[in-house]
Design an enzyme around this catalytic site. Structure first.
Site, PDB file in Angstrom:
ATOM      1  N   ASP A  26       0.906  -1.174   0.067  1.00 37.39           N
ATOM      2  CA  ASP A  26      -0.214  -0.055  -0.100  1.00 37.39           C
ATOM      3  C   ASP A  26       0.818   1.310  -0.033  1.00 37.39           C
ATOM      4  O   ASP A  26       0.295   2.408  -0.129  1.00 37.39           O
ATOM      5  CB  ASP A  26      -0.972  -0.019   1.368  1.00 37.39           C
ATOM      6  N   ASP A  53     -12.125  -6.107  10.452  1.00 33.37           N
ATOM      7  CA  ASP A  53     -12.102  -7.514  10.490  1.00 33.37           C
ATOM      8  C   ASP A  53     -13.061  -7.891  11.489  1.00 33.37           C
ATOM      9  O   ASP A  53     -13.882  -9.095  10.628  1.00 33.37           O
ATOM     10  CB  ASP A  53     -10.696  -7.984  11.220  1.00 33.37           C
TER      11      ASP A  53
END
Length: 1114
Positions: free
Chosen positions: A394, A814
């Site tokens: 990223d 998550d």
């Protein structure tokens, strides 16, 4: 769809895909688009052009040879050696790289592998599966595959010796001779077996003959029933089944659930019930018996106790049904990897697995750590052709790119070494750091020699990785200096003013002498961390479907009889542009989901953090036992426990978190499944797409006409719209985007992820053998489509992040992602293996640990104030599972009551009052029973969870430390975000920051000031001062009452005992405690002393025995 065991048809979507513009890069790094005339005049080009091999897209006047496997392989070679870039309003380009890293690359699957030039066109010479040069003519004339096919089509003669090719010996290179047997070379020759019976070395493969021969001679040959027998011996593929066919073996489960012994679980449940009843009676007694002398103190204490009781119910009730699970890897091998008459080579029928590794900043996440994780993945014990690894960078750093390329190069040696000697663990850094005898259980005589050589190569590999930053800097400085000199020369030639300063962008340069398309050290347009094109590089192309055995030639280690293939490795850096919300890690994961669906489309996805490596090489197989077993079709993910290395022996800050991973998660496994914790989780791709689990609607739309006791016909593959009644075919782009390939991959992934239909109870299965067909090689259109789906605009006006993929809107994406799946009716499984599946690192520094907990707690507060609150869950969410998710969103608010309760002992000592009017018998009995129940519950929980009592105590200590610091800050931040819309940003936690290289626990003693430390410091100082004040008052009292002082001080010591690890963390080591700590402590002590003097000034007359009359204590 035409075929369910292949990737989506590339031809059907070719016209709708973005065009791939193949370009030549000049020495200055600029792109120059190529036309046919440019290519014809390449030899007349100026010196500014570099001689790159350019792959021209298919046009009406440039059609590929139909159905030529050689042409497809040649295109795959071009694709795997190209760096693809593209994005919003950008042309997708494929830059052919003849050099990826400075060091030499030899593995044939890797991009930039060293090749020999063709004598005709300077292209890559034909190679076999081992990467060795292959000449189709005895004259050894070097030629590429394209030129070889052209020669065959023209006159069939070798351009070198002008003799005809013996094409039958190279049938793989000409479609006309595909799948034909070798002719008899001479009468009486012994080499008259078909080519299908020969192995990689050209020798007779007796295993293949075993299943092809219908004779009954000899010992060990397969027995075939007579031809006049009934047809029961034929399977669904029409092959005859002998005694070796797995279909005739009795059905065996791949996994089993083992309940906790009743001798432990029954008393545990009884104690929960008893403590719940006693707690209700106690709270009722507390409410109806107030302290009239100190109502404010009584009210605070009762309010806190009621909340603690509610919080205890949310935490304890979901633990009523803990379970243990086990797997049987031998049965998995028998079902999916064993040879049979229809599969004589033992080609695996297991589904594919795509493994995601995410990294964002090479400064905080060392590239060597990520490289070791990649190496452990490439060496995992799973069919090589079914495995693909995707690295999400990223940060778009060239340092990470070249580190991954170095890892792929070193894997050429490391992976076969692990397979040859059965190495565990397969992270080289961990393996070579083991303190045990490396020769234990090793029997091969060359192990010591091989290990010594690999260790030396790994040390050199580490030096290369550590030297990459300096190497990239020196290379970039040299190229930038060259560009500056060229610019000065150009200005001099054009007569420009020499006093003008030369402005040359400080670019980052790749090893092949071209600009890096990602961020530069000096940010500029299109080359900044938040503004750069999407980058995709297939570093290791897909391997051949069958094993490729190594040899001793050209290797420092003899890899004879060792499979040398490597799994697919893809580097991905998504496009980033200003004005777009890239959604942090969740956005990066969704990019990998889409890119992998186009390139490999594994039905299952395993995601790992860059510092979590595979410690058990069979971990993927362990998880697959649950997915492929009966009832596995409704499992959305397999969560593995997180295990950590580098934690101090005392585990001062409960970094191992064993109470959660071995207690709470094991208990949730007995309900609807554990929560998703961000890493070490194997997903079903179909569940990530936002679909519901299989239901009876599938049977209604596609009834099974034949279902017997021995065999049940499988449910055929459905279209995406048939999975969801609310999803129309025309609405697919709104949910998944405009990629046709992505839409076509959905039913393929769903069908390939089903368990085998080898049991009547399996409602939605697939027939055996459907996943043995090799995948199509990569082509430019496919990779270009993958580049388009990693662009920043692709998710606009779609349901990515809302229903599809990782869910956006929370820093704990998550937990939300797992909750959405459970809310749709899916279930999850907790897989605890005998040998830890994965291991990683955790921050052992107090400040880093508090910031980590702060991030988790802030995400929980966001969940509580969002539509993901379990109060709003659907009916498919089970009651106890709902309570568990409610606890996830509510637990940070306990900090408000916990802080007040930690001050109560000090307030009691300072004021002379207690939370009750008098220490009555009823109060003491309630307190005693609840304390005994708590102790017994802790002991029984330690028994069934397998944790140690000391770990349980460490967890209690850090619960109070984090509850009075990070959780309180999380509540404040969450409220600010909800009420005022203030976004909270978090930074990555550095993976290693110790100052002492010789001390692996150096981080433990580093003290970094943070405002989160203020509340615990205040609590500790107030309680200490309160004890001193009460002690002094008792000592100087004319009639001291020590029993009252001891009773009040006990609760203060209880608070201080929980804060002991926090105090040790503040002390640091060797006088490293920041001055601010002492300043805060002194300021607090002085303020509290002055406040006490102002409220209750001394009365004088020390001789008066009634001086302390006003001091009341129960």
């Amino acid at each position: 769809m035409a075929s369910l065991n292949r990737q989506p048809s590339k031809k059907s979507a070719r016209n709708e895909k973005p065009n791939v513009k193949f370009a030549r890069r000049t020495s200055s790094g600029r792109y120059v688009n190529l036309s046919n005339n440019d290519i014809e005049m390449a030899s007349e080009a100026s010196g500014d052009y570099m001689n790159y091999t350019v792959h021209i897209p298919h046009t009406p006047d440039n059609q590929p040879i139909n159905d030529s496997s050689a042409a497809r392989k040649a295109e795959e070679k071009h694709v795997s050696n190209s760096l693809f870039t593209g994005g919003f309003n950008n042309v997708t380009r494929a830059h052919l790289m003849d050099k990826v890293i400075d060091s030499e690359v030899s593995h044939p699957q890797m991009a930039g592998a060293k090749v020999t030039s063709c004598s005709n066109c300077n292209g890559n010479v034909m190679k076999n599966e081992r990467g060795n040069d292959m000449a189709p003519c005895p004259c050894r004339y070097k030629i590429c595959r394209d030129c070889f096919i052209d020669a065959l089509n023209e006159n069939g003669m070798c351009p070198g010796c002008k003799e005809h090719y013996k094409v039958r010996e190279y049938e793989d290179d000409s479609n006309e001779y595909l799948n034909r047997a070798f002719p008899l070379t001479a009468s009486g020759s012994r080499n008259n077996m078909s080519v299908m019976k020969r192995n990689q070395n050209g020798e007779l493969d007796h295993n293949k003959c075993l299943f092809e021969t219908q004779g009954t001679y000899g010992v060990g040959n397969a027995y075939w029933p007579p031809d006049d027998d009934d047809d029961d011996g034929e399977n669904v593929d029409g092959h005859r089944e002998g005694i070796f066919d797995a279909a005739e073996k009795p059905w065996k489960p791949l996994c089993k659930k083992t309940p906790i012994p009743s001798g432990i679980l029954s008393p545990y449940r009884l104690l929960i019930f008893v403590r719940l009843v006693i707690m209700c009676f106690f709270l009722h007694w507390r409410v109806v018996n107030p302290n009239e002398d100190a109502v404010w103190l009584w009210l605070m204490s009762v309010t806190c106790e009621i909340w603690f009781g509610f919080s205890w119910i949310l935490d304890q009730i979901p633990k009523l049904s803990p379970v243990n699970r086990s797997t049987d890897l031998n049965v998995l091998h028998e079902k999916f990897d064993s040879p049979s008459p229809s599969n004589p080579t033992g080609r695996s029928d297991l589904p594919g697995v795509d493994i995601f590794v995410s990294t964002a900043d090479p400064d905080k996440e060392p590239p060597l750590t990520t490289a070791n994780t990649i190496l452990s993945i490439l060496a995992v014990d799973y069919p090589v052709e079914k495995l693909a690894c995707y690295v999400s960078d990223d940060g778009g750093a060239l340092l990470t790119f070249e580190a991954m390329a170095e890892a792929a190069s070193f894997a050429d040696l490391w992976v076969p070494f692990c397979r040859k000697h059965n190495i565990e663990p397969r992270n080289p850094d961990t393996y070579f750091s083991l303190k045990i005898d490396p020769t234990k259980n090793k029997s091969r005589l060359d192990f010591v020699k091989d290990r010594r050589r690999v260790k030396r190569e790994y040390d050199e590999f580490k030096v290369r990785i550590n030297g990459l930053p300096d190497s990239i800097r020196r290379r970039s400085d040299a190229f930038n200096a060259r560009e500056e000199m060229k610019m000065m020369k150009h200005m001099k030639e054009t007569g420009a003013d020499p006093s003008e300063s030369v402005k040359v962008l400080k670019a980052i340069w790749m090893a092949d002498g071209t600009h890096w398309p990602g961020p530069w050290s000096s940010p500029s347009r299109d080359h900044a961390k938040s503004d750069h094109a999407g980058i995709l590089q297939v570093m290791l192309k897909p391997p051949s479907p069958d094993s490729v055995m190594g040899s001793e030639d050209g290797k420092i280690i003899d890899f004879t009889d060792v499979d040398t293939r490597l799994p697919v490795l893809v580097y991905v850096s998504r496009e980033k542009r200003p004005g777009y919300d890239h959604n942090k890690k969740a956005g990066a994961m969704n990019v990998l989901v889409r890119a992998s669906a186009i390139l490999s489309n594994g039905p299952f996805i395993l995601n790992l953090d860059c510092d979590h490596y595979i410690y058990n090489c069979k971990a993927v197989r362990e998880g697959m036992c649950f997915m492929m077993d009966k009832g596995g079709e409704d499992i959305c993910y397999i969560q593995f426990p997180q295990r950590f290395e580098g934690i101090d022996p005392s585990d001062r800050y409960a970094n191992h978190n064993t109470v959660f991973f071995d207690g709470n998660m094991r208990a949730l496994d007995g309900i609807q499944g554990p929560v998703y914790v961000g890493t070490g989780c194997m997903f079903r791709r179909f569940a990530l797409y936002g679909f519901d689990p299989p239901s009876g609607d599938w049977d209604e739309k596609n009834p099974k006409p034949n279902c017997t006791e021995d065999y049940c016909e499988t449910t055929p593959a459905l279209n995406a719209s048939e999975f969801d009644r609310d999803l129309d075919v025309n609405m697919l782009p709104k949910r998944f985007g405009n990629s046709t390939m992505l839409a076509e991959s959905i039913p393929v992934a769903e069908f390939q992820g089903r368990p085998l239909a080898d049991h009547p109870a399996i409602k939605y299965g697939r027939p055996p053998g459907k996943l043995r067909v090799p995948k199509e090689p990569l082509d430019a259109t496919t990779v270009a489509e993958a580049v388009s789906v990693i662009s920043c605009w692709y998710e606009d006006k779609t349901e990515w992040g809302d229903r599809v993929g990782w869910i956006y809107g929370s820093v704990t994406e998550d937990v939300v992602t797992g909750y959405r799946m459970h809310n749709r009716g899916w279930r999850s499984v907790y897989c605890i293996t005998k040998r830890d599946a994965f291991r990683g690192s955790a921050p052992i520094n107090l400040t880093d640990r508090l910031h980590q907990v702060l991030r988790w707690a802030t995400g929980s507060v966001e969940i509580f104030f969002s539509k993901n609150n379990a109060f709003l869950g659907s009916k498919r969410l089970k009651l106890l599972q709902r309570l568990a998710y409610l606890n996830v969103g509510i637990y940070p608010f306990t900090s408000l009551f916990l802080i007040v309760y930690c001050f109560l002992p000090a307030l009691s000592l300072l004021s002379g009052y207690f939370i009750v009017q008098t220490l009555s018998i009823a109060f003491l009995i309630y307190l005693l029973i609840m304390t005994v129940c708590l102790v017994l519950l802790a002991i029984l929980e330690v028994k069934w969870s397998g944790i140690e009592l000391e770990q349980w105590w460490r967890n209690e200590q850090f619960w109070l430390i984090s509850g009075t610091s990070a959780h309180l800050a999380a509540v404040v931040q969450g409220l600010l975000k909800v009420v005022a819309g203030i976004e909270i940003s978090f930074t990555l936690t550095a993976k290693s920051s110790g100052e002492d290289d010789d001390d692996i626990y150096a981080d433990l003693y580093i003290v970094k000031w943070t405002s989160l430390m203020i509340p615990p410091i205040v609590i500790a100082m107030v309680n200490v001062i309160a004890i001193i004040v009460a002690f002094s008052r008792t000592v100087y009292s004319a009639n001291p009452q020590w029993n009252k002082f001891i009773g009040g001080a006990f609760f203060s010591f209880w608070v201080l005992a929980h804060l002991y690890p926090f105090a040790k963390g503040l002390m640091g080591r060797r006088g490293k405690t920041p001055t601010i700590v002492f300043v805060w402590s002194g300021l607090i002590a002085i303020t509290i002393s002055l406040l006490w003097v102002a409220i209750s000034p001394p009365t004088g007359g020390g001789d008066d025995p009634n001086t302390t009359e006003n001091f009341k204590f129960p």
